[in-house]
Design an enzyme around this catalytic site. Sequence first.
Site, short mmCIF file in Angstrom:
data_model
loop_
_atom_site.label_atom_id
_atom_site.label_comp_id
_atom_site.label_asym_id
_atom_site.label_seq_id
_atom_site.Cartn_x
_atom_site.Cartn_y
_atom_site.Cartn_z
N GLY A 65 0.83 -1.21 0.00
CA GLY A 65 0.00 0.00 0.00
C GLY A 65 0.86 1.25 0.00
N ALA A 66 1.94 1.22 -0.78
CA ALA A 66 2.92 2.32 -0.73
C ALA A 66 2.77 3.29 -1.90
CB ALA A 66 4.33 1.76 -0.69
N SER A 67 1.69 3.17 -2.69
CA SER A 67 1.52 4.11 -3.81
C SER A 67 0.92 5.43 -3.36
CB SER A 67 0.64 3.47 -4.90
OG SER A 67 -0.64 3.16 -4.37
N SER A 68 0.42 5.50 -2.13
CA SER A 68 -0.18 6.75 -1.63
C SER A 68 -0.23 6.73 -0.11
CB SER A 68 -1.60 6.92 -2.21
OG SER A 68 -2.43 5.87 -1.77
N GLY A 69 -0.74 7.82 0.46
CA GLY A 69 -1.07 7.88 1.88
C GLY A 69 0.05 7.49 2.83
N ILE A 70 -0.32 6.72 3.83
CA ILE A 70 0.61 6.35 4.91
C ILE A 70 1.80 5.56 4.37
CG2 ILE A 70 0.81 4.95 7.02
CD1 ILE A 70 -2.25 5.57 7.49
N GLY A 71 1.54 4.62 3.46
CA GLY A 71 2.61 3.77 2.93
C GLY A 71 3.65 4.57 2.18
N TYR A 97 -15.36 -3.29 7.54
CA TYR A 97 -13.96 -2.82 7.57
C TYR A 97 -13.42 -2.93 8.99
CZ TYR A 97 -10.12 0.55 7.94
OH TYR A 97 -8.90 1.15 8.23
#
Length: 255
Positions: free
Chosen positions: A10-16, A150
Site C-alpha cells: 500500500g505504498a503508492s499513496s497515503g501512509i505507505g 472494515y
Amino acid sequence: MTSKVIVITGASSGIGAALAKQLAARGDKVVLAARREAELKAAAKECGGDAMAVVTDVTRRSDVERLRDSAIQKFGHIDVWVNNAGRGIGRQVLDLTNDDVDQMLAVNFKSALYGMQAIVPHFKECKSGHVINVSSALGRIPFASYRSIYSASKAALNSLTANLRMDLRAEYPGIYVSVVMPPVVKTDFAKNALYGTPGGSYSAANAQTAEQVAAAIVDLIDHPRAELYTNPGQAEMVARYYADVQAFEENMARR
Ligand SMILES: NC(=O)c1ccc[n+]([C@@H]2O[C@H](COP(=O)([O-])OP(=O)(O)OC[C@H]3O[C@@H](n4cnc5c(N)ncnc54)[C@H](OP(=O)(O)O)[C@@H]3O)[C@@H](O)[C@H]2O)c1
C-alpha cells in the site's frame, strides 16, 4: 543506526508512501508495493536511491510471494515487512452483501495473512525480523457503524497479529510482531472507500497526517513493541470504551 531492508504494501499513496519516503531519507532500503503502477513508481522515485517498486495485488497470495522474492533477490534479505495496504467501506451491517464482506476481508485481513505467511519463514531463517500490521483504531473500538465490515476485518487482523506474536515468542525472541492502530488520517482513504464515506471526508478533531503516522511507525521500527496507537489520546479512549461499552456508545450517539 544500521540500514534496514523494509517492504511496505500500500505504498503508492497515503501512509505507505509517506513511510517509504521517511525511511529512505534516513538510509533504509525500501521496497514499495501496490497495484497502480504509475503512482507506485512515482512514490519510489520520490524515495530516491535504490528504492524498488513491485506492482502487487495483495489479495493474491502469489503476488505477495513474488514481492518477497523480488525484494530478497535485489537486497539479499528483508528486515521489516509492513502490511499496510487496505480499503474502507461506507455501508452499515444490514446492507452488506456477500461480495462486500469478501472484498473487505480479502484486502484488509487475508492480505496480511498472506504477508505473514510469506515472510515469517524468512525471518525464522535469519532469526530476526519485524512484521508490522497496519490496522485501525476502528479495529479496537468500532465506533463508526458505516465502516462495519472494515472495522471487523481490522479487529480480526488485531487478533491474528497477537496470535502470531505468541507463537513466535519462545523460540524466536528476535522476531517482533506489531499492530498499528491509527485514528482518522488525512489521506485518500475516505474517498477510496467502497461506496465512499458519508459526508465525503473526515473532519475529526484528532485526525493525523500521513507523515505523523509514518513517523510513529519509524519509531516502532526502532523500538519494537506489541501495539502502537499513533495518537496519544487513543489509549485513554480505549480504556473508557472497555470500562463501559454501553455508556461509550450512548455518549457517541448524543454527539
Ligand atoms: N486514513 C485513515 O483514516 C486510516 C485510519 C486507520 C487506518 N488506516 C489504514 O492505513 C492503511 C493505509 O491507508 P491510507 O490511509 O494510506 O489510504 P490510501 O491512501 O487509500 O492508501 C491505501 C493503499 O493501499 C493500496 N491498496 C489497496 N488495495 C490494494 C490491493 N488489493 N493490493 C495492493 N495494494 C492495495 C493502495 O494502492 P493501489 O490502489 O495502487 O493498489 C494504496 O497505496 C490502510 O490499511 C488503512 O486501513 C487508515
